[in-house]
Structures are given as C-alpha cells and as structure tokens.
Design a protein around this motif. Sequence first.
Motif, PDB file in Angstrom:
ATOM      1  N   VAL A 309       0.835  -1.202   0.000  1.00  0.00           N
ATOM      2  CA  VAL A 309       0.000   0.000   0.000  1.00  0.00           C
ATOM      3  C   VAL A 309       0.869   1.251   0.000  1.00  0.00           C
ATOM      4  CG1 VAL A 309      -1.789   1.269   1.234  1.00  0.00           C
ATOM      5  CG2 VAL A 309      -1.878  -1.222   1.151  1.00  0.00           C
ATOM      6  N   GLU A 310       1.944   1.231   0.777  1.00  0.00           N
ATOM      7  CA  GLU A 310       2.851   2.373   0.780  1.00  0.00           C
ATOM      8  C   GLU A 310       3.441   2.597  -0.614  1.00  0.00           C
ATOM      9  OE1 GLU A 310       5.466   3.247   4.224  1.00  0.00           O
ATOM     10  OE2 GLU A 310       4.901   1.241   4.896  1.00  0.00           O
ATOM     11  N   GLY A 311       3.736   1.521  -1.320  1.00  0.00           N
ATOM     12  CA  GLY A 311       4.277   1.637  -2.673  1.00  0.00           C
ATOM     13  C   GLY A 311       3.320   2.341  -3.619  1.00  0.00           C
ATOM     14  N   LEU A 312       2.016   2.077  -3.460  1.00  0.00           N
ATOM     15  CA  LEU A 312       1.023   2.760  -4.288  1.00  0.00           C
ATOM     16  C   LEU A 312       1.028   4.263  -4.017  1.00  0.00           C
ATOM     17  CD1 LEU A 312      -2.015   0.310  -3.877  1.00  0.00           C
ATOM     18  CD2 LEU A 312      -0.393   0.409  -5.776  1.00  0.00           C
ATOM     19  N   LEU A 313       1.073   4.640  -2.748  1.00  0.00           N
ATOM     20  CA  LEU A 313       1.047   6.051  -2.385  1.00  0.00           C
ATOM     21  C   LEU A 313       2.312   6.771  -2.847  1.00  0.00           C
ATOM     22  CD1 LEU A 313      -0.481   5.728   1.203  1.00  0.00           C
ATOM     23  CD2 LEU A 313      -1.639   6.428  -0.900  1.00  0.00           C
ATOM     24  N   LYS A 314       3.439   6.078  -2.798  1.00  0.00           N
ATOM     25  CA  LYS A 314       4.686   6.678  -3.291  1.00  0.00           C
ATOM     26  C   LYS A 314       4.604   6.944  -4.787  1.00  0.00           C
ATOM     27  CE  LYS A 314       7.649   4.630   0.273  1.00  0.00           C
ATOM     28  NZ  LYS A 314       8.655   3.580   0.588  1.00  0.00           N
ATOM     29  N   GLN A 315       4.038   5.983  -5.540  1.00  0.00           N
ATOM     30  CA  GLN A 315       3.923   6.177  -6.987  1.00  0.00           C
ATOM     31  C   GLN A 315       2.956   7.309  -7.331  1.00  0.00           C
ATOM     32  OE1 GLN A 315       4.127   2.611  -9.683  1.00  0.00           O
ATOM     33  NE2 GLN A 315       3.651   1.532  -7.783  1.00  0.00           N
ATOM     34  N   LEU A 316       1.995   7.561  -6.456  1.00  0.00           N
ATOM     35  CA  LEU A 316       1.052   8.656  -6.676  1.00  0.00           C
ATOM     36  C   LEU A 316       1.587   9.995  -6.148  1.00  0.00           C
ATOM     37  CD1 LEU A 316      -2.303   6.875  -5.725  1.00  0.00           C
ATOM     38  CD2 LEU A 316      -1.524   7.501  -8.027  1.00  0.00           C
ATOM     39  N   SER A 344      -4.062  16.117   2.944  1.00  0.00           N
ATOM     40  CA  SER A 344      -4.950  16.912   2.106  1.00  0.00           C
ATOM     41  C   SER A 344      -4.540  18.379   2.265  1.00  0.00           C
ATOM     42  CB  SER A 344      -6.404  16.694   2.543  1.00  0.00           C
ATOM     43  OG  SER A 344      -7.267  17.591   1.901  1.00  0.00           O
ATOM     44  N   ALA A 345      -3.861  18.904   1.237  1.00  0.00           N
ATOM     45  CA  ALA A 345      -3.213  20.210   1.383  1.00  0.00           C
ATOM     46  C   ALA A 345      -4.197  21.350   1.560  1.00  0.00           C
ATOM     47  CB  ALA A 345      -2.320  20.472   0.168  1.00  0.00           C
ATOM     48  N   ALA A 346      -5.295  21.353   0.814  1.00  0.00           N
ATOM     49  CA  ALA A 346      -6.255  22.453   0.912  1.00  0.00           C
ATOM     50  C   ALA A 346      -7.067  22.385   2.209  1.00  0.00           C
ATOM     51  CB  ALA A 346      -7.178  22.455  -0.299  1.00  0.00           C
ATOM     52  N   GLN A 347      -7.356  21.172   2.677  1.00  0.00           N
ATOM     53  CA  GLN A 347      -8.085  21.027   3.935  1.00  0.00           C
ATOM     54  C   GLN A 347      -7.159  21.138   5.143  1.00  0.00           C
ATOM     55  OE1 GLN A 347     -11.354  17.896   3.871  1.00  0.00           O
ATOM     56  NE2 GLN A 347     -10.263  17.323   2.010  1.00  0.00           N
ATOM     57  N   GLY A 348      -5.859  20.929   4.906  1.00  0.00           N
ATOM     58  CA  GLY A 348      -4.881  21.025   5.981  1.00  0.00           C
ATOM     59  C   GLY A 348      -5.014  19.941   7.020  1.00  0.00           C
ATOM     60  N   ARG A 349      -5.319  18.709   6.561  1.00  0.00           N
ATOM     61  CA  ARG A 349      -5.462  17.605   7.518  1.00  0.00           C
ATOM     62  C   ARG A 349      -5.196  16.273   6.831  1.00  0.00           C
ATOM     63  NH1 ARG A 349     -10.714  15.230   8.071  1.00  0.00           N
ATOM     64  NH2 ARG A 349     -12.167  15.870   6.450  1.00  0.00           N
ATOM     65  N   TRP A 350      -5.013  15.262   7.674  1.00  0.00           N
ATOM     66  CA  TRP A 350      -4.770  13.916   7.187  1.00  0.00           C
ATOM     67  C   TRP A 350      -6.098  13.220   6.904  1.00  0.00           C
ATOM     68  CZ3 TRP A 350       0.058  12.613   5.942  1.00  0.00           C
ATOM     69  CH2 TRP A 350       1.120  13.254   6.573  1.00  0.00           C
ATOM     70  N   LEU A 351      -6.112  12.440   5.794  1.00  0.00           N
ATOM     71  CA  LEU A 351      -7.299  11.681   5.415  1.00  0.00           C
ATOM     72  C   LEU A 351      -6.955  10.192   5.358  1.00  0.00           C
ATOM     73  CD1 LEU A 351      -8.552  13.837   2.376  1.00  0.00           C
ATOM     74  CD2 LEU A 351      -9.303  14.000   4.760  1.00  0.00           C
ATOM     75  N   GLU A 352      -7.717   9.384   6.079  1.00  0.00           N
ATOM     76  CA  GLU A 352      -7.487   7.935   6.042  1.00  0.00           C
ATOM     77  C   GLU A 352      -7.872   7.377   4.672  1.00  0.00           C
ATOM     78  OE1 GLU A 352      -9.496   3.822   7.535  1.00  0.00           O
ATOM     79  OE2 GLU A 352      -9.815   5.594   8.800  1.00  0.00           O
ATOM     80  N   ARG A 393     -10.943   9.520  -1.104  1.00  0.00           N
ATOM     81  CA  ARG A 393     -10.002  10.450  -0.484  1.00  0.00           C
ATOM     82  C   ARG A 393      -8.678  10.504  -1.241  1.00  0.00           C
ATOM     83  NH1 ARG A 393     -11.349   8.504   5.675  1.00  0.00           N
ATOM     84  NH2 ARG A 393     -13.509   9.258   5.707  1.00  0.00           N
ATOM     85  N   ILE A 394      -8.366   9.433  -1.980  1.00  0.00           N
ATOM     86  CA  ILE A 394      -7.214   9.505  -2.881  1.00  0.00           C
ATOM     87  C   ILE A 394      -7.466  10.568  -3.945  1.00  0.00           C
ATOM     88  CG2 ILE A 394      -5.977   8.270  -4.718  1.00  0.00           C
ATOM     89  CD1 ILE A 394      -5.027   7.405  -2.032  1.00  0.00           C
ATOM     90  N   VAL A 395      -8.661  10.539  -4.527  1.00  0.00           N
ATOM     91  CA  VAL A 395      -9.020  11.545  -5.529  1.00  0.00           C
ATOM     92  C   VAL A 395      -8.994  12.938  -4.918  1.00  0.00           C
ATOM     93  CG1 VAL A 395     -10.881  12.390  -7.017  1.00  0.00           C
ATOM     94  CG2 VAL A 395     -10.351   9.936  -6.944  1.00  0.00           C
ATOM     95  N   ALA A 396      -9.535  13.075  -3.712  1.00  0.00           N
ATOM     96  CA  ALA A 396      -9.549  14.380  -3.042  1.00  0.00           C
ATOM     97  C   ALA A 396      -8.139  14.926  -2.876  1.00  0.00           C
ATOM     98  CB  ALA A 396     -10.240  14.260  -1.686  1.00  0.00           C
ATOM     99  N   ALA A 397      -7.223  14.074  -2.408  1.00  0.00           N
ATOM    100  CA  ALA A 397      -5.845  14.522  -2.188  1.00  0.00           C
ATOM    101  C   ALA A 397      -5.134  14.818  -3.505  1.00  0.00           C
ATOM    102  CB  ALA A 397      -5.085  13.471  -1.393  1.00  0.00           C
ATOM    103  N   LEU A 398      -5.360  13.995  -4.529  1.00  0.00           N
ATOM    104  CA  LEU A 398      -4.744  14.255  -5.832  1.00  0.00           C
ATOM    105  C   LEU A 398      -5.190  15.608  -6.387  1.00  0.00           C
ATOM    106  CD1 LEU A 398      -5.026  10.767  -7.600  1.00  0.00           C
ATOM    107  CD2 LEU A 398      -2.923  11.907  -6.867  1.00  0.00           C
TER     108      LEU A 398
END
Length: 425
Positions: A309-316, A344-352, A393-398
């Motif tokens: 899972v970490e590998g997916l997030l690194k590639q994104l 999440s940069a615009a919300q300024g918080r972490w998203l699970e 939330r992946i889409v939101a962060a992207l």
Amino acid sequence: MLQISVLRDQTELVLAGLAKKHYATGPADVAAILDLDQRRRSLQTTHDASQAEANELARQIGGLMKSGDKAGAETLKARTAELKQHTQAAATELAQVEKEQQQLLYKLPNLPHASVPQGRSAADNEVVREHGSKPNLGPDAQPHWELIKKYDIIDFELGNKITGAGFPVYKNQGARLQRALINFFLDEARNAGYTEMQPPILVNEASGYGTGQLPDKEGQMYHDAKDDLYLIPTAEVPLTNIYRDEIIPVDKLPVRMAGHTPCFRREAGSWGADVRGLNRLHQFDKVEIVQITEPDQSYDALEAMLAHVEGLLKQLNLPYRVLRLCGGDMGFTSALTYDLEVWSAAQGRWLEVSSVSNFETYQANRLKCRYRADGGKTQLLHTLNGSALALPRIVAALLENNQTSTGIDLPLVLHSYCGFERIEL
C-alpha cells in the motif's frame, strides 16, 4: 470469534485484551460464556452416557430375544425408552445452551496483539512513520469540492437527485480518473502476486457473520429484508468467504486475492466537516487485498501488505503517514491494524485511505477456514486484509495537492491509464 479453549485456558489474558479494547462488559460476558460452557460439557456428558447405555442395551435385547427371554428383553426395552427421552431432552437443552454460548461469543471482539498501544481514541494512535513533503499551495488553494465544480468532474447534486446524499455521479475526466485508479491498483496487486477476483456485491447473512460484520456492524450495512441479503461494505467480505468451511491444502498457501468492488456504508451518525465532498460517502469504489496464511507467517504477510500500500502512495506522489491503531480505536475483528493517511493540502489535515489488518484466527474460527499440516489435525488459519486503495479520499488529495492556476497535474504513473496528463477546462 474467540476460541472457547482460549477463554477457558487463558482467562486472564482474554480479560486483559478485552480491557485494552475498552470492551466494558468483558468480565461479565466471559463469566457467562464459561458458565454456559460448563453446562454444555455437562449436558454433552449426560447425552453421550445415555446414548452409550441405550446402544449397549439394544445389543443385549437382541441377545435376549434370540435366547427366548422375552420378559428380560421387554424390561430392557422399557429402560431404552427412558434413555431415549433423557437423550432427547439433553440434546434439546444442549442445542439451546450452544446457541446462547455462540451468541455471546459473537459479541466479544478480537484480542489485540501485544504491540497494540494503549489508548481510547484516534488521538492515542502511534505514528509509525511519515513519508513525503506536504505541498505549500498558498492562500488561493481550493478544497476538492470546489475544484470538482470548477472542472465539472463530479456532480453531487445529480447523485442526490438520482439516489440521495453520499452517492455522487462521476463524469468527464472525473469518471476517467476513477477508472484509471482502479486499473492501476489492480495491475499493481496482480504484479505483487494477488489473484484478481470479481466477487458478488451482495452477500448472505452467513457471509456477514463469517467475517465479523454481523452482528457488530449491522446498523451500518444496507440490508434487503425481502431476500435477506446485504450490500457489502468492503470486498473483504465476499473474498474471504470464498474459503468458508474449507480445508486449504498447505501447498496452496498463502492465498492472495485482490478485487475491485463498489462499497456501501450507511455511515449513520456522521456529520460536520468530515463528510464534505468526497470525505465520506455511502457508495464508493475500492480495491481490496486479502491474504490467508499459516499462523506463523501472518505478521510477515501483514508487513508485506503494508509495504504494498505504501508503494502505491509513493507512486502517486502523495505525502502519507502510517499509524498503528491503539486498543480503543481498533476494529472489532482486528488483532493489529495499520492505518495509512494522506495529506490533504487544501483542507490542511490527514485523510485515512487504507486500513491493513491481521485478524489472526478470529475470522477463521467463524468461517471454519482451516488447513492440515503434515497430515495432522486441522488447524485454524490466519486472515488478513487491506485497502489498496479506497478511491474517494485519494481523488480528493490528488486534486487538492496538484492544483495549479490553470489545471490539476496528475502523477506520471496515471498518465497512460487516464489518457491525459492534467485536468483542465
């Protein structure tokens, strides 16, 4: 489901584990289960003794009839009839006691692994590591719910018209981004050795009990009362239940499966800023990975799933952190859970965006999912699962992290999957 032998032989360990999960009625429930178990074993002994005596008398009756001693045979027949009544009464009471014991066992959560930190809430979770740099977007940065309006890629109002709140309609580049992420996640899972599966998204009650969604999360699942079927909250449920009531040959282990499904959660009681936009939905897409392993290999498998899972997030190119959940914030069925959150940069918080969990024998005991090692007795396997990944939330962060004044730049790994490099007007 906890094994009754563990409750009998390691009662103090069980009580300590339940306390770590802040399960308030643990002492009373364990005491009730052990009382029922003592009654069950006593009834079983009575039932078996009566059955054995009846079988022996039946053998003797045959001998007496052959020797012409009809009076003796009739006496034994009368005793056999009494024993039959005793056996039937014991069997009826035994079935009731077993049912009561089973229902109480269903109520007990899994015991936490020794490495699980103490704590009551998300504030007590342990940060294992953090990766990546948080982008600095400046004062004009917009949250994803504004960006999707600007670029016309997701329509919440249309979803509300068709179904209700929490059921968005993806369109244009938003729909293509969804499909791209699903294909990327599935391809990566397949490359990591997972067999791709496409399971049903409706399951029966036995499947819900098998993986522990029932009775714990009954109120969070959509239920079709007419056919008594449940919409799945995650692909974990149908995928793991493939091996319900199975003895898996050792040479077929570990089992590794991956599947994409829509997921459905009522999310009753959710409100506030956490539910804005894509933060919390009733229907969303997710790719799930599942492993079934021998017990001594499950924690190595858990670390491998976490690394995947970490590998997916690194590639994104998404900044993320890994949390080890404390006892009070863990899921009902889990022995150890890692949560992964993206920034999440615009919300300024972490998203699970993912939970990766080892359930040890808890699900396998419900499922009767076993293996036979070296021709010996059957033993329970360990089951594990992880989100790889949940899309909203992946889409939101992207969208938020990659926004510019003229468009949204997508990570390189998605370009070929999307057929475009940026979202723009």
